[in-house]
Structures are given as C-alpha cells and as structure tokens.
Design a protein around this motif. Structure first.
Motif, PDB file in Angstrom:
ATOM      1  N   ARG A 156       0.825  -1.206   0.000  1.00  0.00           N
ATOM      2  CA  ARG A 156       0.000   0.000   0.000  1.00  0.00           C
ATOM      3  C   ARG A 156       0.864   1.262   0.000  1.00  0.00           C
ATOM      4  O   ARG A 156       0.468   2.300  -0.544  1.00  0.00           O
ATOM      5  N   LEU A 157       2.046   1.180   0.609  1.00  0.00           N
ATOM      6  CA  LEU A 157       2.949   2.331   0.639  1.00  0.00           C
ATOM      7  C   LEU A 157       3.380   2.716  -0.770  1.00  0.00           C
ATOM      8  O   LEU A 157       3.347   3.896  -1.145  1.00  0.00           O
ATOM      9  N   PHE A 158       3.754   1.727  -1.573  1.00  0.00           N
ATOM     10  CA  PHE A 158       4.192   2.026  -2.933  1.00  0.00           C
ATOM     11  C   PHE A 158       3.026   2.455  -3.815  1.00  0.00           C
ATOM     12  O   PHE A 158       3.206   3.276  -4.725  1.00  0.00           O
ATOM     13  N   ALA A 159       1.833   1.946  -3.544  1.00  0.00           N
ATOM     14  CA  ALA A 159       0.659   2.417  -4.286  1.00  0.00           C
ATOM     15  C   ALA A 159       0.388   3.887  -3.979  1.00  0.00           C
ATOM     16  O   ALA A 159       0.042   4.675  -4.871  1.00  0.00           O
ATOM     17  N   LEU A 160       0.572   4.283  -2.705  1.00  0.00           N
ATOM     18  CA  LEU A 160       0.365   5.680  -2.342  1.00  0.00           C
ATOM     19  C   LEU A 160       1.465   6.562  -2.912  1.00  0.00           C
ATOM     20  O   LEU A 160       1.219   7.713  -3.285  1.00  0.00           O
ATOM     21  N   TYR A 161       2.665   6.027  -3.012  1.00  0.00           N
ATOM     22  CA  TYR A 161       3.742   6.774  -3.675  1.00  0.00           C
ATOM     23  C   TYR A 161       3.373   7.058  -5.125  1.00  0.00           C
ATOM     24  O   TYR A 161       3.557   8.184  -5.624  1.00  0.00           O
ATOM     25  N   GLU A 162       2.834   6.080  -5.818  1.00  0.00           N
ATOM     26  CA  GLU A 162       2.421   6.282  -7.208  1.00  0.00           C
ATOM     27  C   GLU A 162       1.313   7.328  -7.297  1.00  0.00           C
ATOM     28  O   GLU A 162       1.269   8.122  -8.236  1.00  0.00           O
ATOM     29  N   ARG A 163       0.429   7.352  -6.307  1.00  0.00           N
ATOM     30  CA  ARG A 163      -0.686   8.301  -6.329  1.00  0.00           C
ATOM     31  C   ARG A 163      -0.233   9.725  -6.027  1.00  0.00           C
ATOM     32  O   ARG A 163      -0.691  10.681  -6.647  1.00  0.00           O
ATOM     33  N   THR A 164       0.671   9.873  -5.051  1.00  0.00           N
ATOM     34  CA  THR A 164       0.994  11.209  -4.542  1.00  0.00           C
ATOM     35  C   THR A 164       2.346  11.737  -4.998  1.00  0.00           C
ATOM     36  O   THR A 164       2.575  12.956  -4.978  1.00  0.00           O
ATOM     37  N   GLY A 165       3.289  10.842  -5.320  1.00  0.00           N
ATOM     38  CA  GLY A 165       4.638  11.280  -5.646  1.00  0.00           C
ATOM     39  C   GLY A 165       5.499  11.566  -4.438  1.00  0.00           C
ATOM     40  O   GLY A 165       6.657  11.976  -4.579  1.00  0.00           O
ATOM     41  N   GLU A 166       4.984  11.368  -3.226  1.00  0.00           N
ATOM     42  CA  GLU A 166       5.773  11.604  -2.016  1.00  0.00           C
ATOM     43  C   GLU A 166       6.804  10.488  -1.857  1.00  0.00           C
ATOM     44  O   GLU A 166       6.451   9.317  -1.759  1.00  0.00           O
ATOM     45  N   TYR A 167       8.084  10.870  -1.816  1.00  0.00           N
ATOM     46  CA  TYR A 167       9.173   9.897  -1.835  1.00  0.00           C
ATOM     47  C   TYR A 167       9.860   9.735  -0.490  1.00  0.00           C
ATOM     48  O   TYR A 167      10.677   8.831  -0.310  1.00  0.00           O
ATOM     49  N   TYR A 168       9.561  10.601   0.477  1.00  0.00           N
ATOM     50  CA  TYR A 168      10.219  10.496   1.777  1.00  0.00           C
ATOM     51  C   TYR A 168       9.387   9.559   2.643  1.00  0.00           C
ATOM     52  O   TYR A 168       8.223   9.826   2.923  1.00  0.00           O
ATOM     53  N   ASP A 169       9.981   8.457   3.075  1.00  0.00           N
ATOM     54  CA  ASP A 169       9.190   7.389   3.675  1.00  0.00           C
ATOM     55  C   ASP A 169       8.463   7.812   4.951  1.00  0.00           C
ATOM     56  O   ASP A 169       7.317   7.414   5.167  1.00  0.00           O
ATOM     57  N   GLN A 170       9.093   8.627   5.802  1.00  0.00           N
ATOM     58  CA  GLN A 170       8.412   9.007   7.032  1.00  0.00           C
ATOM     59  C   GLN A 170       7.188   9.867   6.733  1.00  0.00           C
ATOM     60  O   GLN A 170       6.146   9.714   7.381  1.00  0.00           O
ATOM     61  N   ALA A 171       7.281  10.742   5.746  1.00  0.00           N
ATOM     62  CA  ALA A 171       6.117  11.521   5.327  1.00  0.00           C
ATOM     63  C   ALA A 171       5.057  10.605   4.716  1.00  0.00           C
ATOM     64  O   ALA A 171       3.861  10.722   5.019  1.00  0.00           O
ATOM     65  N   LEU A 172       5.484   9.693   3.863  1.00  0.00           N
ATOM     66  CA  LEU A 172       4.539   8.811   3.176  1.00  0.00           C
ATOM     67  C   LEU A 172       3.843   7.877   4.155  1.00  0.00           C
ATOM     68  O   LEU A 172       2.651   7.585   4.010  1.00  0.00           O
ATOM     69  N   LEU A 173       4.552   7.401   5.172  1.00  0.00           N
ATOM     70  CA  LEU A 173       3.932   6.518   6.168  1.00  0.00           C
ATOM     71  C   LEU A 173       2.875   7.263   6.983  1.00  0.00           C
ATOM     72  O   LEU A 173       1.836   6.689   7.324  1.00  0.00           O
ATOM     73  N   GLN A 174       3.124   8.524   7.295  1.00  0.00           N
ATOM     74  CA  GLN A 174       2.093   9.297   8.001  1.00  0.00           C
ATOM     75  C   GLN A 174       0.840   9.438   7.145  1.00  0.00           C
ATOM     76  O   GLN A 174      -0.287   9.270   7.629  1.00  0.00           O
ATOM     77  N   LEU A 175       1.026   9.736   5.871  1.00  0.00           N
ATOM     78  CA  LEU A 175      -0.121   9.837   4.967  1.00  0.00           C
ATOM     79  C   LEU A 175      -0.846   8.499   4.853  1.00  0.00           C
ATOM     80  O   LEU A 175      -2.084   8.452   4.812  1.00  0.00           O
ATOM     81  N   LEU A 176      -0.074   7.416   4.818  1.00  0.00           N
ATOM     82  CA  LEU A 176      -0.677   6.089   4.677  1.00  0.00           C
ATOM     83  C   LEU A 176      -1.544   5.745   5.882  1.00  0.00           C
ATOM     84  O   LEU A 176      -2.658   5.225   5.727  1.00  0.00           O
ATOM     85  N   LEU A 177      -1.076   6.021   7.096  1.00  0.00           N
ATOM     86  CA  LEU A 177      -1.876   5.694   8.271  1.00  0.00           C
ATOM     87  C   LEU A 177      -3.058   6.649   8.431  1.00  0.00           C
ATOM     88  O   LEU A 177      -4.083   6.262   8.997  1.00  0.00           O
ATOM     89  N   LEU A 178      -2.946   7.871   7.922  1.00  0.00           N
ATOM     90  CA  LEU A 178      -4.124   8.738   7.885  1.00  0.00           C
ATOM     91  C   LEU A 178      -5.161   8.190   6.909  1.00  0.00           C
ATOM     92  O   LEU A 178      -6.367   8.318   7.134  1.00  0.00           O
TER      93      LEU A 178
END
Length: 399
Positions: free
Chosen positions: A287-309
């Motif tokens: 799901r993390l990589f799917a959200l990366y494809e959706r948002t373009g956010e590449y910094y994992d700590q930022a992306l993980l916060q978005l993922l859990l939200l």
C-alpha cells in the motif's frame, strides 16, 4: 564484529551477520518466543561503524542481523514514477531514492520469510538494541494486544515507535488539535463541542523539516485532500484529539505546586524502527508504494504518516516508548529512570556465570537498562534510536 561484517559483504543480496538463529527460549509467564522465527533487517548501501554497532547489539540480544543493499543498493532503481533530483528535494541527500529503496529491498526479502514470522526493521547506522530480542517481541505483542487489534482477528498492524516531534512536515512547534472538548450537561445530555486547542512540541525536539508544505495530497479512500502544512495537525486531531487540551504541551513540566512530570508521551510516527509480522509488513509496503504512485511523495516518514491517515488499520504508533526510544529531543537526565548511558545505566537482575561487558551480556548476563520515567523497569525500551539531535549520545552509548 567489524571484521566479520566486512568479510561477507560481496556474497549475497543481503548479508547475514553473526551466528545461526538461536533455538526457542522461554519468554516468561508461560509464553515462548521462538527466536528462529524472528528476522531482523536493516538497509545499508555502504559500510559504517554504526552498522557494525547495530550488528553487534543484535547478536548480543540473541539475534541475527540481515543487511539489505550492501551489494547492489547504490545501483538499484525504483519502479514507477521517477524520484526527484537533488534540486527538487527539501534537503540534499546523496541518493534521493534511498528513503523508498530500503522498503523495496525489504519487500523483496520478505518473499522468503513465512507470513507469521516476526520482522524487525531498523535504521542501519543509528540504532542499537539494549534488551534481549525476545523482550522486543514480547513488547510488540503487548502493544498490539493493548490496542485491541489482536482481538479483531486478521493481520496484525505494524507497530512504529513514536517521537516528540512531527517530522518532516512544516510546523512552528505549536500544533493545532481539533478534538472534542467539554463535558456532560444536565438534562441536555452531552454538550461536548469541537474546539481547537494546541499541542506544544518540547523545545529541544522542536524542528520543522519544512517538507512539501504546499503540496496537496490526494490520499484516496474518500479521505479529504491534505496539504503538507496540514499533516501535523491532522495527525494529532485524528489520533490524539485530547492532546494539549489541558496543559497545551506534552513532555514538559507538570502542573503547579511542584507535581511530578508525567511519563513521556511520543505521539508522532518515526520510521526508524518498525515491527510486525511478515504478512502485515508486506501488506503495508504494498500500500505504501501504491500511495507513492498516487501522490509522488518519496520520503518514507512523510509517506507513512499519509498512509496511516488513509488506512489506520495498517499500523499504529507506540506512544509509550516500550518498543523503542527515539532520542531526538529526549532529556537524557529525566526521560529515563537513570541518566542515558552514564555510570550505572545497566542494573544486574541476576549474576552472570562469567563476567561480561554490557554489550555481550544483554541476553544472558542479566543486565537491564532503566525504564522510562513513570513506567516499570521491565518496560524499558528494547531499542535506542539516535535520530536527529539524539546523535549527540550515540558514541557514548555504542562505543
């Protein structure tokens, strides 16, 4: 340990450091942790003293460190959309893809790991274990149990350690929390209302990464779009709506009259340590990589916060420090029951058959680090992470 690590660098896609996985050991109170079913990973695309200290501590704790990326981490590329170049990132790094590469390498390694095995993933250069690996696994299981997630069945959530600071998104140290405040009225019933209040990040922890404040994130699943500058507030409002409602701060001095400080509370996710079953981490990374494809956010700590939200069932944050103590902004004299890595830091709970130095006697010598202020000694953090300004303590603790 450094020599042993260097001898095995160019052999495998990942490097196993230390001996064979140990057999099952009693976990106390009737429980058993089979250390052969516990897999400890770190990602590193180069050698370093911190990596050797981590491998040494994992061995001392009764485990085996598997290092991903030493052979081909630098040359590896990420699938999907391109990672921004140095000129487009919030701060310069040698490889802007490293934040997601480590998760890509982990996802590949987990294909060879049974789904119900416990997986520990650590930052390679600034973490050390200070308790037996079996204690770390027990802490993870208790955290999941206490959250109620274990009783709901299915795949358990991944557990992250919490920290004082909201990183890397922008904030000024005073973060708005939109939560329910008020009380229960008379005949009118519940008269609670939404009222904003503020959480104050402790001064020594307060630093803003200024990351992507003007980006608009469409995280999907019917969630509203967020800008980077809204994430810290949204995180607290969603997961800690009562934080700051009375004192306006966490981790600072208690109330009037000389009352004792409350136990440390770490509300924000830090990606430096995560623990879960192989199945739960694989699910989260997909799901993390799917959200990366959706948002373009590449910094994992930022992306993980978005993922859990977006999908809070995927993971949770240990706000109590039982799993890991992230040391950015920590008060070395007051957050723990004894000063961090000073004289008398470890206490003897039993007499070892042969006198051993602390790093060699974590698992078998009966040495125990101090618990956090206000917590039991047996709930001492299993891992120390010297993130941010916590690196000022690293060489005193790891040397």
């Amino acid at each position: 340990m450094a020599r042993r690590l260097c001898c095995c660098l160019a052999v495998l896609p990942f490097v196993a450091c230390a001996g064979a996985p140990p057999k099952a050991k009693p976990a106390g109170k009737g429980a058993v942790v089979n250390l052969g079913d516990v897999h400890v990973f770190a990602y590193a695309d180069a050698q370093g003293h911190g990596l050797c200290h981590l491998a040494d501590s994992v061995e001392s704790a009764g485990g085996l460190l598997q290092v991903l990326g030493l052979v081909n981490g630098l040359s590896a590329t990420l699938p999907g959309r391109p990672i921004p170049t140095d000129g487009e990132v919030s701060w310069p790094v040698a490889d802007t893809g490293v934040y997601l590469k480590k998760h890509l390498f982990l996802s590949r390694a987990l294909r060879q790991v049974p789904d119900n095995s416990t997986v520990v993933f650590l930052d390679a250069f600034d973490t050390v274990l200070q308790r037996p690996l079996a204690d770390l696994v027990r802490a993870y299981r208790r955290i999941v149990h206490d959250s109620g997630a274990a009783s709901r069945g299915g795949v358990w959530p991944v557990v992250f350690g919490g920290e004082y600071n909201c990183w890397p998104f922008p904030h000024d140290g005073r973060i708005e929390v939109r939560g329910s405040m008020g009380g229960v009225g008379g005949a009118g019933g519940d008269q609670s209302r939404e009222e904003p209040h503020f959480h104050v990040v402790p001064a020594d922890a307060n630093i803003s990464g200024g990351h992507h404040g003007d980006w608009s994130y469409n995280i999907g699943r019917g969630r509203p779009q967020l800008t980077g500058s809204q994430v810290c507030s949204e995180w607290l409002s969603r997961f800690h709506p009562g934080l700051g409602a009375k004192s306006g701060a966490a981790g600072i001095a208690g109330g009037a009259g000389g009352t004792a400080k409350p136990p440390p509370h770490y509300p924000f996710l830090c990606s430096g340590v995560m623990v879960g079953t192989a199945a739960s981490i694989s699910r989260l990374l997909h799901r993390l990589f799917a959200l990366y494809e959706r948002t373009g956010e590449y910094y994992d700590q930022a992306l993980l916060q978005l993922l859990l939200l977006q999908s809070p069932e995927l993971g949770l944050v240990d706000t109590t420090g039982r799993l890991v103590m992230h040391l950015h902004g920590a008060d070395e004299a007051e957050d723990l029951q004894r000063p961090l890595c000073r004289g008398g830091y470890f206490e003897h709970t039993k007499t070892a058959a042969v006198p051993l130095e602390p790093r060699r006697s974590i698992a078998g010598g009966g040495l125990r680090p101090p618990g956090l202020r206000g917590h039991l000694a047996e709930d001492a953090p299993a891992v120390l992470h010297f993130n941010g300004n916590g690196k000022r303590h690293l060489w005193r603790c790891a040397a």
